[in-house]
Each structure stands twice: as C-alpha cells, then as structure tokens.
Design an enzyme around this catalytic site. Structure first.
Site, PDB file in Angstrom:
ATOM      1  N   GLU A 107       2.503   3.417   1.037  1.00 11.29           N
ATOM      2  CA  GLU A 107       1.465   4.544   0.769  1.00 11.29           C
ATOM      3  C   GLU A 107       0.191   4.068   0.628  1.00 11.29           C
ATOM      4  O   GLU A 107      -0.161   3.351   0.111  1.00 11.29           O
ATOM      5  CB  GLU A 107       2.047   5.421  -0.536  1.00 11.29           C
ATOM      6  CG  GLU A 107       3.101   6.108  -0.333  1.00 11.29           C
ATOM      7  CD  GLU A 107       3.986   6.327  -1.433  1.00 11.29           C
ATOM      8  OE1 GLU A 107       3.402   6.382  -2.586  1.00 11.29           O
ATOM      9  OE2 GLU A 107       4.956   7.057  -1.354  1.00 11.29           O
ATOM     10  N   CYS A 120      -7.113   3.354  -1.891  1.00 14.38           N
ATOM     11  CA  CYS A 120      -6.349   2.675  -2.639  1.00 14.38           C
ATOM     12  C   CYS A 120      -5.225   1.939  -1.481  1.00 14.38           C
ATOM     13  O   CYS A 120      -4.338   2.774  -0.917  1.00 14.38           O
ATOM     14  CB  CYS A 120      -5.756   3.067  -3.992  1.00 14.38           C
ATOM     15  SG  CYS A 120      -4.451   2.150  -4.564  1.00 14.38           S
ATOM     16  N   CYS A 127       7.635  -5.006  -4.075  1.00 15.93           N
ATOM     17  CA  CYS A 127       6.889  -6.136  -4.829  1.00 15.93           C
ATOM     18  C   CYS A 127       7.959  -6.943  -5.322  1.00 15.93           C
ATOM     19  O   CYS A 127       8.858  -6.330  -5.754  1.00 15.93           O
ATOM     20  CB  CYS A 127       5.885  -5.347  -5.595  1.00 15.93           C
ATOM     21  SG  CYS A 127       4.920  -6.624  -6.313  1.00 15.93           S
ATOM     22  N   CYS A 131       7.341  -5.711 -12.311  1.00 18.44           N
ATOM     23  CA  CYS A 131       6.883  -5.336 -13.706  1.00 18.44           C
ATOM     24  C   CYS A 131       7.814  -4.048 -14.020  1.00 18.44           C
ATOM     25  O   CYS A 131       7.964  -3.300 -13.127  1.00 18.44           O
ATOM     26  CB  CYS A 131       5.343  -4.865 -13.388  1.00 18.44           C
ATOM     27  SG  CYS A 131       4.279  -6.275 -13.037  1.00 18.44           S
ATOM     28  N   CYS A 134       6.666  -0.170 -13.411  1.00 18.28           N
ATOM     29  CA  CYS A 134       6.122   0.122 -12.007  1.00 18.28           C
ATOM     30  C   CYS A 134       7.032   0.569 -11.043  1.00 18.28           C
ATOM     31  O   CYS A 134       8.095  -0.066 -10.794  1.00 18.28           O
ATOM     32  CB  CYS A 134       5.329  -1.146 -11.449  1.00 18.28           C
ATOM     33  SG  CYS A 134       4.927  -0.886 -10.103  1.00 18.28           S
ATOM     34  N   CYS A 345      -1.675   5.391 -10.875  1.00 20.00           N
ATOM     35  CA  CYS A 345      -1.201   3.875 -10.918  1.00 20.00           C
ATOM     36  C   CYS A 345       0.338   3.762 -11.225  1.00 20.00           C
ATOM     37  O   CYS A 345       0.606   4.507 -12.118  1.00 20.00           O
ATOM     38  CB  CYS A 345      -2.208   3.365 -12.036  1.00 20.00           C
ATOM     39  SG  CYS A 345      -3.682   2.818 -11.274  1.00 20.00           S
TER      40      CYS A 345
END
Ligand code: SF4
Length: 357
Positions: A107, A120, A127, A131, A134, A345
């Site tokens: 995205e 962004c 990933c 984390c 997230c 975020c």
C-alpha cells in the site's frame, strides 16, 4: 517475463541500448521518457525509431504497475493498493530457470495537507522487524520490493504530478532494503531523474545501524527514527530489533552528523496508555535526546487486534508533550490521518494479506 526499464540508471540503460545495437543517444531519450515524461509504454517513446521501439519491446517493458485498489478517507487521505510480484526467499527457481515469484500486495498512502501532498511509500512486502504494535510486522516478511515497484507508487497514483514530499514510512523497513531504496532516492533526486530536492524526502527507520550509517553518508535526505520507548528493556519488549541495534547506539551514530542546517532528524513516539506515557518516560526521553537538534512526534496509537494497549488519552499526550518541551525538546502531537481507511501509522497491511491475520 519482460525486463523492466523503470528503476535502471542511465549507465544501465546505455548498456541495454548498446546490447540491442541501438545508437548510444537512445539511452538519453529513454531516460527522459521514463523519469521526466513518466510514460507507461515503450510505444509512447515517440522520438525513438519504430524499429528501435519494436526491438526493445521484444525483451523490455517500462514496468509501471497500475494500482489495483483505492480507498478514500473523509479527510482526503487516499490509500492505494499495488500488486507486486516478489521473488520467493530462498533462491527458488521455476523449471525454466527464471526466479520463482509469488503475488503479494503493498500500500501507498497520499496525505494532502494545504499546499502539500505527501506520499507514504512501501519498500517491502511485509516486514521482518516484528514490532508488536504494527499490522505490517504481524504479517511477517514476504520480500523486498524492486526499484520499479517503489517508483510505480510515485508514478501511478492520481496525484503523481502534484506530489511535494515523500516519506519511506509505509510497509517494511527501508534500511532492510537499502540498496534498492538508495537507487530510488538517486532517481528521485537526480536532474536526469525526478529532479526532487533531498529536502522533500524523509526515510523512517527503527535504526538498522550499518545501513543507517550508509544512508547518512550517502544522501542528504531527512531522517525519522521510530523510538517509542527510552528504556532498553521496555523498547525490546515492543521492538525485538532493540536487541541487535540498541537505541543508544543508534543515537550515538546520529550525533556524529549535522542536523543543525537543512537536514532534519525527528523521533517517532507512539503513545501506549500506561506503558510509555508517564513522567519517567518523558524525562528519560529528554535525557536521551539532550543537546540534539531534533523534533519528537507523538503518534496516536490505533488499536489493533490482540494487542493489550490502547492509545494514551489526549490529555496525557498533552502533559507528555509539555514536559518534553519544557526540557528543551521540540515536541508535537501528530494529527492522525486516514484512520477510517486503515491508512494511519502502523495500520498498513495489504489487502492480499489480511486473510492471514
Ligand atoms: Fe516493520 Fe516498521 Fe512495522 Fe516495525 S513498525 S514491523 S519496522 S513496518
């Protein structure tokens, strides 16, 4: 599968044209069509001879990927979904010897703000940093995006000609795909490329130290660091990467660079109620950043499933901000954008992968 021209540097395009037996000056023309005129097909490169276009098209394509989905927030933020073909980790090959790929999706988010339009962008599918807070980290790692995948996000969005800024803050850790991200930054900032000033670009990282050093040496773009907790053990509980790259070592490196002029460094601090939002944290954070020309952005946490913390209430965030400001650390509470379309975020996950969550 055809080879993509998008993402190649001028010297590489020159090798392509010479290999195809075309005149050397054709390379300059192709670079102009790719990065200034941003065409989608070789056929549109009308100052190349018909023969040259036909010859190139046998093996090559421009390689801009169109977006496959779009969500619009009531605040004007737009989230774009891009399909990507990711090389399967482990060096798998198809029976014909070509690298095996799998389909995924990433995205990009366009955030309008008065006279600015910030894109962004994602640098990886998934990933590997893990984390805990997230959505991208939760889905695991699928693979690195190519330069063409990343540049497509700039070229294919509806606002392509109006973009004023970009942040490498979408899906993935950009310093975990640094060579490709650096190539994209070179293309964005070169005169022969998009011609952007480095001041329009910010890279956000959790602090992958070896590549952070390279980024600081090799570019003049801004830096944002995901800090989230000043205490090593508490940061480690949320961000396993703290074990490999301690935030204190990240800061020691950052302090060696000059952020008093055009280049800026900021620290992202997501607020978790009752976890990292009291006086003790504010004071430790102020000590950690003391003497550094920087800004702290306090970020509202957007609740995700199976995660124990909520966002700190606004009054708590304001007290935290004021305490930091009184200690001499410029601190702002960042306005949350695109929450209703899961574009804020930490909320990006890629439609393709949602069924796995
Ligand atoms: Fe990766 Fe950034 Fe999410 Fe951490 S916060 S898992 S580095 S995308």
């Amino acid at each position: 599968m055809k080879i993509k021209l998008l993402g190649l540097l001028p010297s590489e395009i020159e090798s392509v044209v010479l290999e195809e037996g075309l005149p050397r000056f054709t390379a300059k023309q192709i670079v102009d069509w790719l990065y200034h005129k941003k065409v989608r097909s070789i056929d549109e490169m009308t100052n190349l001879s018909k023969v040259a276009r036909e010859k190139l098209s046998e093996k090559y394509e421009v390689g801009v990927t169109a977006y496959a989905g779009l969500a619009e927030s009531s605040d004007g933020t737009k989230k774009y979904l891009f399909p990507v073909e990711i090389a399967r980790p482990g060096g798998w090959k198809n029976l014909d010897g070509t690298p095996a790929t799998e389909k995924s999706a990433v995205e990009a988010v366009m955030i309008p703000d008065e006279d600015r339009a910030t894109l962004c962008v994602s640098s990886q599918s998934g990933c590997r940093m893990g984390c805990k807070f997230c959505m991208t980290g939760r889905q695991g790692f699928h693979g690195n995006l190519s330069a063409a995948d990343i540049l497509s996000q700039f070229i294919a969005v509806d606002e392509s000609d109006k973009l004023t800024n970009t942040v490498f803050m979408g899906m993935g850790e950009p310093l975990d795909n640094y060579d490709t991200v650096k190539r994209v930054i070179d293309i964005l900032t070169a005169e022969w490329g998009f011609g952007w000033s480095p001041k329009r670009i910010t890279l956000s990282t959790i602090g992958v130290i070896p590549n952070l050093r390279r980024y600081l040496d090799e570019t003049r773009c801004h830096l944002a660091v995901s800090l989230h907790n000043p205490f090593p053990e508490e940061r480690y509980a949320m961000m396993p990467v703290q074990k490999a790259w301690n935030i204190r070592d990240v800061l020691e490196l950052i302090r060696k660079y000059d952020f008093t002029g055009q280049r800026r460094v900021s620290f992202e601090y997501t607020m978790f109620a009752g976890y990292n939002d009291d006086k003790r944290h504010a004071d430790a954070l102020a000590r950690l950043l003391s003497g550094l020309e920087c800004r702290v952005n306090l970020i509202r946490f957007h609740k995700i499933p199976d995660f124990p913390y909520d966002c700190s209430p606004t009054p708590v965030m304001e007290v935290f901000r004021d305490r930091l400001c009184r200690s001499g650390v410029t601190t702002t509470i960042r306005a949350s954008r695109g929450e209703d379309i899961l574009a804020a975020c930490g909320m990006l996950a890629g439609e393709h992968n949602k069924k796995n969550q």
